[in-house]
Design a protein around this motif. Structure first.
Motif, PDB file in Angstrom:
ATOM      1  N   GLY A 146       0.655  -1.150   0.009  1.00 51.56           N
ATOM      2  CA  GLY A 146      -0.025   0.070   0.094  1.00 51.56           C
ATOM      3  C   GLY A 146       0.897   1.264  -0.056  1.00 51.56           C
ATOM      4  N   ILE A 147       1.902   1.200   0.717  1.00 58.64           N
ATOM      5  CA  ILE A 147       2.791   2.484   0.895  1.00 58.64           C
ATOM      6  C   ILE A 147       3.600   2.581  -0.558  1.00 58.64           C
ATOM      7  CG2 ILE A 147       4.625   3.476   1.956  1.00 58.64           C
ATOM      8  CD1 ILE A 147       3.912   1.802   4.543  1.00 58.64           C
ATOM      9  N   LEU A 148       4.299   1.468  -0.728  1.00 53.34           N
ATOM     10  CA  LEU A 148       5.118   1.421  -2.050  1.00 53.34           C
ATOM     11  C   LEU A 148       4.266   2.109  -3.345  1.00 53.34           C
ATOM     12  CD1 LEU A 148       7.959   0.858  -3.044  1.00 53.34           C
ATOM     13  CD2 LEU A 148       7.015  -1.333  -3.881  1.00 53.34           C
ATOM     14  N   ASN A 149       3.132   1.354  -3.522  1.00 56.46           N
ATOM     15  CA  ASN A 149       2.343   1.931  -4.548  1.00 56.46           C
ATOM     16  C   ASN A 149       1.220   3.093  -4.326  1.00 56.46           C
ATOM     17  OD1 ASN A 149       3.477  -0.618  -5.532  1.00 56.46           O
ATOM     18  ND2 ASN A 149       1.511  -1.712  -6.091  1.00 56.46           N
ATOM     19  N   GLU A 150       1.231   3.498  -3.102  1.00 57.06           N
ATOM     20  CA  GLU A 150       0.392   4.604  -2.940  1.00 57.06           C
ATOM     21  C   GLU A 150      -0.970   4.182  -3.235  1.00 57.06           C
ATOM     22  OE1 GLU A 150       2.038   8.103  -4.748  1.00 57.06           O
ATOM     23  OE2 GLU A 150       2.955   8.430  -2.908  1.00 57.06           O
ATOM     24  N   ASP A 151      -1.226   3.007  -2.635  1.00 56.49           N
ATOM     25  CA  ASP A 151      -2.582   2.240  -2.780  1.00 56.49           C
ATOM     26  C   ASP A 151      -3.377   2.457  -1.370  1.00 56.49           C
ATOM     27  OD1 ASP A 151      -4.775   0.537  -3.025  1.00 56.49           O
ATOM     28  OD2 ASP A 151      -3.764  -0.645  -4.704  1.00 56.49           O
ATOM     29  N   SER A 152      -4.346   3.489  -1.119  1.00 61.26           N
ATOM     30  CA  SER A 152      -4.959   3.415   0.021  1.00 61.26           C
ATOM     31  C   SER A 152      -5.742   2.266   0.509  1.00 61.26           C
ATOM     32  CB  SER A 152      -5.907   4.768  -0.137  1.00 61.26           C
ATOM     33  OG  SER A 152      -5.169   6.084  -0.407  1.00 61.26           O
ATOM     34  N   ALA A 153      -6.433   1.539  -0.532  1.00 57.61           N
ATOM     35  CA  ALA A 153      -7.252   0.564  -0.254  1.00 57.61           C
ATOM     36  C   ALA A 153      -6.604  -0.630   0.583  1.00 57.61           C
ATOM     37  CB  ALA A 153      -7.978  -0.054  -1.365  1.00 57.61           C
ATOM     38  N   LYS A 154      -5.368  -0.824  -0.079  1.00 60.40           N
ATOM     39  CA  LYS A 154      -4.348  -1.779   0.583  1.00 60.40           C
ATOM     40  C   LYS A 154      -3.935  -1.660   1.904  1.00 60.40           C
ATOM     41  CE  LYS A 154      -3.206  -3.941  -3.824  1.00 60.40           C
ATOM     42  NZ  LYS A 154      -3.796  -3.224  -4.736  1.00 60.40           N
ATOM     43  N   TYR A 155      -3.451  -0.123   2.236  1.00 58.95           N
ATOM     44  CA  TYR A 155      -3.093   0.361   3.320  1.00 58.95           C
ATOM     45  C   TYR A 155      -4.162   0.121   4.511  1.00 58.95           C
ATOM     46  CZ  TYR A 155      -1.302   3.541   6.755  1.00 58.95           C
ATOM     47  OH  TYR A 155      -0.618   4.282   8.097  1.00 58.95           O
ATOM     48  N   ASP A 156      -5.444   0.468   3.914  1.00 60.07           N
ATOM     49  CA  ASP A 156      -6.614   0.488   5.208  1.00 60.07           C
ATOM     50  C   ASP A 156      -6.802  -0.943   5.403  1.00 60.07           C
ATOM     51  OD1 ASP A 156      -6.832   3.194   5.361  1.00 60.07           O
ATOM     52  OD2 ASP A 156      -8.333   3.305   3.770  1.00 60.07           O
ATOM     53  N   GLN A 157      -6.704  -2.070   4.338  1.00 65.29           N
ATOM     54  CA  GLN A 157      -6.906  -3.268   4.468  1.00 65.29           C
ATOM     55  C   GLN A 157      -6.038  -3.782   5.610  1.00 65.29           C
ATOM     56  OE1 GLN A 157      -6.107  -5.863   1.287  1.00 65.29           O
ATOM     57  NE2 GLN A 157      -7.046  -7.619   2.121  1.00 65.29           N
ATOM     58  N   ALA A 158      -4.822  -3.713   5.681  1.00 64.30           N
ATOM     59  CA  ALA A 158      -3.764  -4.142   6.612  1.00 64.30           C
ATOM     60  C   ALA A 158      -4.200  -3.385   7.929  1.00 64.30           C
ATOM     61  CB  ALA A 158      -2.417  -3.744   6.003  1.00 64.30           C
ATOM     62  N   VAL A 159      -4.324  -2.229   8.003  1.00 63.03           N
ATOM     63  CA  VAL A 159      -4.708  -1.511   9.543  1.00 63.03           C
ATOM     64  C   VAL A 159      -5.673  -2.039   9.815  1.00 63.03           C
ATOM     65  CG1 VAL A 159      -5.204   0.554  10.480  1.00 63.03           C
ATOM     66  CG2 VAL A 159      -3.209   0.499   8.813  1.00 63.03           C
ATOM     67  N   ARG A 160      -6.897  -2.293   9.060  1.00 58.18           N
ATOM     68  CA  ARG A 160      -8.188  -2.773   9.689  1.00 58.18           C
ATOM     69  C   ARG A 160      -7.985  -4.147  10.160  1.00 58.18           C
ATOM     70  NH1 ARG A 160     -10.355  -0.563   5.006  1.00 58.18           N
ATOM     71  NH2 ARG A 160     -10.477  -2.682   3.989  1.00 58.18           N
ATOM     72  N   TYR A 161      -7.319  -5.110   9.434  1.00 59.77           N
ATOM     73  CA  TYR A 161      -6.832  -6.270   9.875  1.00 59.77           C
ATOM     74  C   TYR A 161      -6.243  -6.565  11.304  1.00 59.77           C
ATOM     75  CZ  TYR A 161      -6.871 -11.374   9.658  1.00 59.77           C
ATOM     76  OH  TYR A 161      -6.882 -12.811   9.821  1.00 59.77           O
ATOM     77  N   PHE A 162      -5.012  -5.454  11.451  1.00 60.11           N
ATOM     78  CA  PHE A 162      -4.325  -5.469  12.461  1.00 60.11           C
ATOM     79  C   PHE A 162      -5.351  -5.038  13.855  1.00 60.11           C
ATOM     80  CE2 PHE A 162      -2.073  -3.017  15.869  1.00 60.11           C
ATOM     81  CZ  PHE A 162      -1.136  -3.732  16.079  1.00 60.11           C
ATOM     82  N   ARG A 163      -6.418  -4.129  13.583  1.00 56.20           N
ATOM     83  CA  ARG A 163      -7.216  -3.928  14.549  1.00 56.20           C
ATOM     84  C   ARG A 163      -8.412  -4.650  15.017  1.00 56.20           C
ATOM     85  NH1 ARG A 163      -7.742   2.550  12.961  1.00 56.20           N
ATOM     86  NH2 ARG A 163      -5.959   3.505  13.984  1.00 56.20           N
ATOM     87  N   SER A 164      -8.837  -5.466  13.871  1.00 53.00           N
ATOM     88  CA  SER A 164      -9.989  -6.430  14.264  1.00 53.00           C
ATOM     89  C   SER A 164     -10.107  -7.636  13.221  1.00 53.00           C
ATOM     90  CB  SER A 164     -11.080  -5.237  13.901  1.00 53.00           C
ATOM     91  OG  SER A 164     -11.177  -4.815  12.754  1.00 53.00           O
ATOM     92  N   GLY A 165      -9.315  -8.088  12.661  1.00 53.37           N
ATOM     93  CA  GLY A 165      -9.224  -9.197  11.817  1.00 53.37           C
ATOM     94  C   GLY A 165      -9.671 -10.388  12.567  1.00 53.37           C
ATOM     95  N   ALA A 166     -10.069 -11.385  11.781  1.00 54.94           N
ATOM     96  CA  ALA A 166     -10.504 -12.609  12.316  1.00 54.94           C
ATOM     97  C   ALA A 166      -9.614 -13.557  12.735  1.00 54.94           C
ATOM     98  CB  ALA A 166     -11.541 -13.231  11.640  1.00 54.94           C
ATOM     99  N   GLY A 167      -8.393 -13.499  12.295  1.00 49.52           N
ATOM    100  CA  GLY A 167      -7.189 -14.382  12.370  1.00 49.52           C
ATOM    101  C   GLY A 167      -6.453 -14.177  13.548  1.00 49.52           C
ATOM    102  N   ASN A 168      -5.393 -15.070  13.731  1.00 48.13           N
ATOM    103  CA  ASN A 168      -4.689 -14.866  15.058  1.00 48.13           C
ATOM    104  C   ASN A 168      -3.466 -13.951  14.951  1.00 48.13           C
ATOM    105  OD1 ASN A 168      -5.554 -17.127  16.536  1.00 48.13           O
ATOM    106  ND2 ASN A 168      -4.627 -18.602  15.367  1.00 48.13           N
ATOM    107  N   GLY A 169      -3.425 -13.122  13.885  1.00 48.32           N
ATOM    108  CA  GLY A 169      -2.440 -12.103  13.802  1.00 48.32           C
ATOM    109  C   GLY A 169      -2.931 -10.603  14.170  1.00 48.32           C
ATOM    110  N   SER A 170      -4.457 -10.649  14.286  1.00 48.21           N
ATOM    111  CA  SER A 170      -4.932  -9.400  14.973  1.00 48.21           C
ATOM    112  C   SER A 170      -4.694  -9.226  16.147  1.00 48.21           C
ATOM    113  CB  SER A 170      -6.364  -9.424  14.342  1.00 48.21           C
ATOM    114  OG  SER A 170      -7.176 -10.288  15.094  1.00 48.21           O
ATOM    115  N   LEU A 171      -4.282  -8.055  16.795  1.00 44.77           N
ATOM    116  CA  LEU A 171      -3.941  -7.770  18.127  1.00 44.77           C
ATOM    117  C   LEU A 171      -4.482  -8.436  19.203  1.00 44.77           C
ATOM    118  CD1 LEU A 171      -1.680  -6.001  19.546  1.00 44.77           C
ATOM    119  CD2 LEU A 171      -3.070  -4.303  19.442  1.00 44.77           C
TER     120      LEU A 171
END
Length: 416
Positions: free
Chosen positions: A230-255
């Motif tokens: 997201g950062i390299l490509n300046e792609d806001s949708a991908k950046y947001d996808q990662a941040v949302r998953y960190f905060r509230s994703g369903a898998g074991n990697g979310s905080l």
């Protein structure tokens, strides 16, 4: 057993990396209660991406440049570790190939992780030391892979390769993006067409397994790759996808899933049990590096994930550091679903396997929590100063892939 430690509050931290109100996104201001930051669930990528803005920003690079030129420690010691590494030599020759395989037959992924380490280390030598041959070497490595790699195969481990090497490759590219000999467009295309589809598939489908089947690090390296792309490509949708998953994703990697249990030890320090603590300590320390990379990249774009959910990640890092530097920590039985059927499995005690393993992940955490925001990080500090400093990188921690799971050189780039 989850009260906030008094030792965390040497100074009240900033509420937001972008200020209290992000008017461009129309988001509600974050609110601080008792030193904890309560953030809204909504999110928006930065209106303008910062470059360089992944693991290192312009200030990090300039500080290292000035301190090394002046011969000042600990930066000089970190620089000496970099220049002594065989991967940082400008004579490194890339081994770009069309298909990388991790897991199963035909494995060749060491070609990629060694070349990424070489590209990153040469890029650092150029940025900090100003040496043109290192810039040429880094650009040649990145260009060759960008124009050659078309697929990543193997068994389930192919998703690890796409995650780990995705965010690392993007970081090397970010350092080189302003170099005339670097083909940024080719790198952006590679990240979008080869790495991201696999990253997205894993975060959304988890290889068709039970959502809790894969350890935290699988999610973490994957979201790190999505964030970096997201950062390299300046792609806001991908950046947001990662941040949302960190905060509230369903898998074991979310905080909340990565740090399922909170405690306070007898000295009043807040601790957080890591999801892989009952597995082994090598993967647990790896998790500090993977989540740290996510937090550092987001920080450099204006998002403070380090402090999210009352600094839950700091509590985990303190827990992991305390145990791996010889201290005792509490442990709650961890139960999860495995395979496709979610068959139950449990770990009843913390694992001592590979306890005390050294990985270059602690400088990033110490210099953030202790120096950027002035918090008492007793156990993280001990792990860094007593066992790891000065940090090296790929090639300094063994020849297998675990020694290349983090880019390293935190003493050089994060000391403050």
């Amino acid at each position: 057993m989850s009260r906030t430690s008094p030792h965390e509050h040497l100074r009240r931290p900033e509420l937001s990396r972008r200020g209290l109100l992000r008017t461009a996104g129309g988001l509600t201001a974050a609110v601080a209660l008792g030193g904890a930051t309560v953030a809204t669930t909504a999110h928006a990528a930065p209106a303008t991406f910062t470059h360089p803005g992944m693991l290192h920003n312009a200030g990090d690079i300039n500080r290292a440049k000035v301190r090394v030129a002046a011969g000042t420690d600990p930066w000089l010691s970190g620089w000496n570790r970099l220049t002594a590494n065989s991967h940082s030599q400008s004579t490194w020759t890339n081994r770009a190939t069309a298909t990388i395989v991790r897991g199963g037959t035909g494995q060749n992924y060491s070609l990629l992780y060694n070349d990424i380490a070489a590209a990153y280390q040469n890029a650092l030598r150029w940025k900090v030391g100003g040496t043109e041959p290192n810039a040429v070497c880094a650009a040649n490595i990145l260009n060759a892979w960008s124009r050659t790699l078309t697929s990543i195969g193997g068994d389930a481990d192919r998703f690890l390769a796409a995650g780990l090497y995705g965010w690392q490759f993007a970081n090397a590219c970010e350092l080189m993006r302003d170099y005339s000999g670097f083909d940024l467009a080719a790198a952006q295309k590679l990240m979008a067409n080869v790495f991201y589809p696999m990253n997205n598939s894993f975060l959304t489908q988890h290889n068709d397994a039970c959502i809790t089947n894969y350890w935290a690090n699988w999610d973490l390296c994957t979201m790190a790759s999505v964030l970096a792309i997201g950062i390299l490509n300046e792609d806001s949708a991908k950046y947001d996808q990662a941040v949302r998953y960190f905060r509230s994703g369903a898998g074991n990697g979310s905080l909340a899933h990565a740090v399922p249990y909170l405690y306070t030890d007898s000295d009043g320090y807040a601790l957080g049990q890591w999801q892989e603590s009952g597995r082994d300590q090598g993967h647990t320390v790896l998790g500090m590096g993977q989540m740290g990379a996510v937090c550092e990249m987001a920080w450099n774009q204006g998002d403070d994930l380090y402090s999210y959910d009352s600094r839950r990640f700091m509590k985990a890092a303190q827990y992991v550091a305390k145990y791996n530097s010889g201290g005792d920590v509490p442990y709650t039985t961890y139960t999860w679903g495995t395979g496709q059927s979610c068959a139950q499995s449990s770990q009843t005690v913390i694992s001592s396997a590979s306890r005390g393993q050294l990985r270059p992940v602690w400088a990033m955490l110490h210099f953030h929590y202790n120096r950027r925001i002035n918090l008492d990080d007793k156990y993280i500090s001990a792990m860094y100063y007593d066992l790891v400093a000065p940090e090296g990188g790929g090639g300094d921690y063994g020849s297998d892939s675990g020694g290349y799971d983090q880019l390293g050189f935190g003493t050089l780039m994060y000391a403050k």
